[in-house]
Design an enzyme around this catalytic site. Structure first.
Site, PDB file in Angstrom:
ATOM      1  N   PRO A 285       0.931  -1.089   0.310  1.00 42.67           N
ATOM      2  CA  PRO A 285      -0.552  -0.034  -0.459  1.00 42.67           C
ATOM      3  C   PRO A 285       0.773   0.731  -0.353  1.00 42.67           C
ATOM      4  CG  PRO A 285      -0.186  -0.963   2.220  1.00 42.67           C
ATOM      5  CD  PRO A 285       0.688  -1.464   1.085  1.00 42.67           C
ATOM      6  N   TYR A 327      -4.698  13.884 -13.540  1.00 42.76           N
ATOM      7  CA  TYR A 327      -5.627  13.209 -13.933  1.00 42.76           C
ATOM      8  C   TYR A 327      -6.639  13.749 -13.429  1.00 42.76           C
ATOM      9  CZ  TYR A 327      -1.811   9.944 -11.943  1.00 42.76           C
ATOM     10  OH  TYR A 327      -0.677   9.581 -11.022  1.00 42.76           O
ATOM     11  N   CYS A 353       2.592  29.242 -15.164  1.00 42.53           N
ATOM     12  CA  CYS A 353       1.865  29.817 -16.965  1.00 42.53           C
ATOM     13  C   CYS A 353       1.299  28.347 -17.607  1.00 42.53           C
ATOM     14  CB  CYS A 353       3.262  30.096 -17.664  1.00 42.53           C
ATOM     15  SG  CYS A 353       4.003  31.469 -16.725  1.00 42.53           S
TER      16      CYS A 353
HETATM   17  C1  PLP Z   1       2.229   2.789  -7.240  1.00 41.79           C
HETATM   18  C2  PLP Z   1       2.261   0.877  -6.725  1.00 41.79           C
HETATM   19  C3  PLP Z   1       2.050   0.685  -6.049  1.00 41.79           C
HETATM   20  C4  PLP Z   1       1.109   1.171  -4.340  1.00 41.79           C
HETATM   21  O1  PLP Z   1       0.120   2.173  -5.190  1.00 41.79           O
HETATM   22  P1  PLP Z   1      -1.426   2.291  -4.207  1.00 41.79           P
HETATM   23  O2  PLP Z   1      -2.246   2.795  -4.879  1.00 41.79           O
HETATM   24  O3  PLP Z   1      -0.121   3.804  -3.960  1.00 41.79           O
HETATM   25  O4  PLP Z   1      -1.188   1.786  -2.369  1.00 41.79           O
HETATM   26  C5  PLP Z   1       1.782  -0.893  -4.889  1.00 41.79           C
HETATM   27  N1  PLP Z   1       2.868  -1.464  -5.966  1.00 41.79           N
HETATM   28  C6  PLP Z   1       3.632  -1.841  -7.052  1.00 41.79           C
HETATM   29  C7  PLP Z   1       4.013  -2.652  -8.184  1.00 41.79           C
HETATM   30  C8  PLP Z   1       2.373  -0.018  -8.131  1.00 41.79           C
HETATM   31  O5  PLP Z   1       3.359   0.324  -9.211  1.00 41.79           O
END
Ligand code: PLP
Length: 425
Positions: A285, A327, A353
């Site tokens: 996470p 996004y 800008c």
């Molecule tokens: C970005 C990423 C995460 C973390 O994702 P979250 O949405 O921030 O929890 C975990 N594993 C991999 C391989 C990622 O590229």
């Protein structure tokens, strides 16, 4: 507009926004703006919520460093028992700077690892490589053989499950660049097992980011457990499963107890499939640990009206927090000292800008005046870590707050910081 906040990180006390027990206005006076402010208590609680929800299985929570990579944050999480998910050599080096002797809790993900990055990780003796292609597997076997090492690997499989999120951060479909199609995995594990320098020990999956529906996690995990059983039947000793990251947060607001419930729901989605495997679970996470624990504090520079549209120009910009521009992400924005009276509909924009340099459009907010402070909430993840020097703007300082204490964990950049690599030629 309701001035919903994010306890325990950000709340109103006596009508003034505080980071834990520290008035945000004090932080602006002491450290200037724009300023990233993080609540250590909120980060700890969120990490603990994960740890608790997954207690039924042996697990390691490998915080995803790219969400926010400040050394003090990494050190704090490391002390709490976190591992780390890195996607570059630079992130691995950050972990090694922040928490000495912690490389054995690192998993290395990413579609484009270079030989130099592999060597760095092999020499550091990291826990696991998440391999994303056959060519990468071959290169890793060569590098490991050269260094006389045996690299533990998991293949990152692409389970082909759709996840409802922004198209740029959904990763679990066949058409995405990530992972190996799950149908091709068994053949690649056979190949991996044929190299003496590789130890195929796990299966890994990560289906995207900011996912609020639990079914995609459950569906992905069912496919992964099916594969683990198939691989074990073929004689592979698969003893760990990396379930990736991706749990979303409530950008529209919600107290911490909602987060605890979200993590419980997430655990309930993936534990049933995993439990019978008796594998060690890895989680990655990022956003869900730090997102709501951070805010970007900024000051109103000017107000102006163009063709009937009201603009509030603040001293933070897209170079500090790019999520709205990149996004169309929604961030709640709250005044530090809300003024009574009718609200105004405004665009909150930065000084860069670019027309895309905005934080909110047509947002109804309590009236803001020049010099007022506002906090952009839920900026703790993919905020500072995506910051740039566009328009030659120095990157903001970062501050950790805990109770009544505040400390700088990253200094504001100077002009000299920005030009030193061009001066020292
Ligand atoms: C970005 C990423 C995460 C973390 O994702 P979250 O949405 O921030 O929890 C975990 N594993 C991999 C391989 C990622 O590229």
């Amino acid at each position: 507009m309701s001035l919903a906040t994010r306890p325990p990180a950000f709340t109103y006390l006596r009508s003034k926004l505080h980071a834990e027990k520290v008035p945000m206005s004090r932080l602006a006076e002491r450290f200037s703006t724009p300023l990233y402010v993080y609540s250590a208590t909120a980060i700890r609680r969120r990490f603990q919520a994960f740890d608790k929800a997954f207690a039924p299985l042996p697990h390691t929570i490998c915080y995803s460093v790219k969400a926010s990579s400040n050394l003090s944050l990494l050190a704090m999480l490391g002390e709490m028992g976190a591992g780390f998910d890195v996607v570059s050599g630079g992130e691995l080096e950050r972990v090694m700077f922040a928490v000495p002797m912690m490389a054995h809790r690192v998993v290395f993900s990413g579609v484009g690892k270079t030989a130099a990055e592999m060597d760095l990780a092999l020499n550091a003796n990291i826990f696991l490589f998440n391999v994303e292609s056959e060519s990468e597997l071959e290169l890793l076997s060569e590098r490991a053989a050269k260094l006389g090492q045996r690299a533990r690997v998991a293949l990152r499989v692409n389970p082909d499950v759709p996840a409802e999120t922004h198209p740029y951060i959904s990763t679990g479909l066949r058409e995405h660049k990530f992972g190996i199609p799950i149908e091709e995995a068994a053949a690649l594990y056979r190949k991996a097992a044929s190299y003496a320098s590789l130890d195929p020990a796990g299966v890994s999956v990560h289906i995207g980011s900011q996912i609020m529906e639990m079914e995609p996690f459950a569906a992905a995990m069912q496919r992964v457990t099916g594969l683990v059983n198939e691989l074990r039947a073929a004689g592979h000793n698969i003893w760990c499963v990396d379930a990736g990251g991706g749990l979303g947060i409530r950008y529209e607001g919600g107290p911490d107890k909602d987060f605890q419930a979200d993590v419980k729901g997430y655990a309930a989605a993936i534990l049933p499939a995993l439990g019978p495997l008796g594998a060690h679970l890895l989680l990655e996470p990022g956003r869900s640990i730090v997102g709501a624990a951070g805010a970007l504090l900024t000051r109103v520079l000017y107000k102006k009206t163009n063709g009937g549209k009201r603009f509030v120009i603040v001293d933070a910009a897209m170079n500090d927090l790019i999520r709205p521009s990149l996004y169309k992400a929604f961030h709640q924005i709250v005044p530090v000292a809300p003024r009574p009276g009718p609200e105004e509909v405004v665009d909150i924009v930065g000084p860069v800008c670019e027309t895309g340099d905005f934080f909110a459009r047509d947002r109804s907010l309590p009236r803001l005046e020049e010099g007022d402070l506002v906090a952009i909430l839920d900026a703790g993840a993919y905020g500072m870590s995506l910051a740039s020097n566009y328009n030659s703007r120095p990157r903001a300082a970062e501050v950790f707050v805990e109770g009544r204490k505040a400390k700088v964990v990253r200094l504001r950049e100077t002009s000299r910081d920005q030009v030193q690599h061009e001066l020292d030629l």
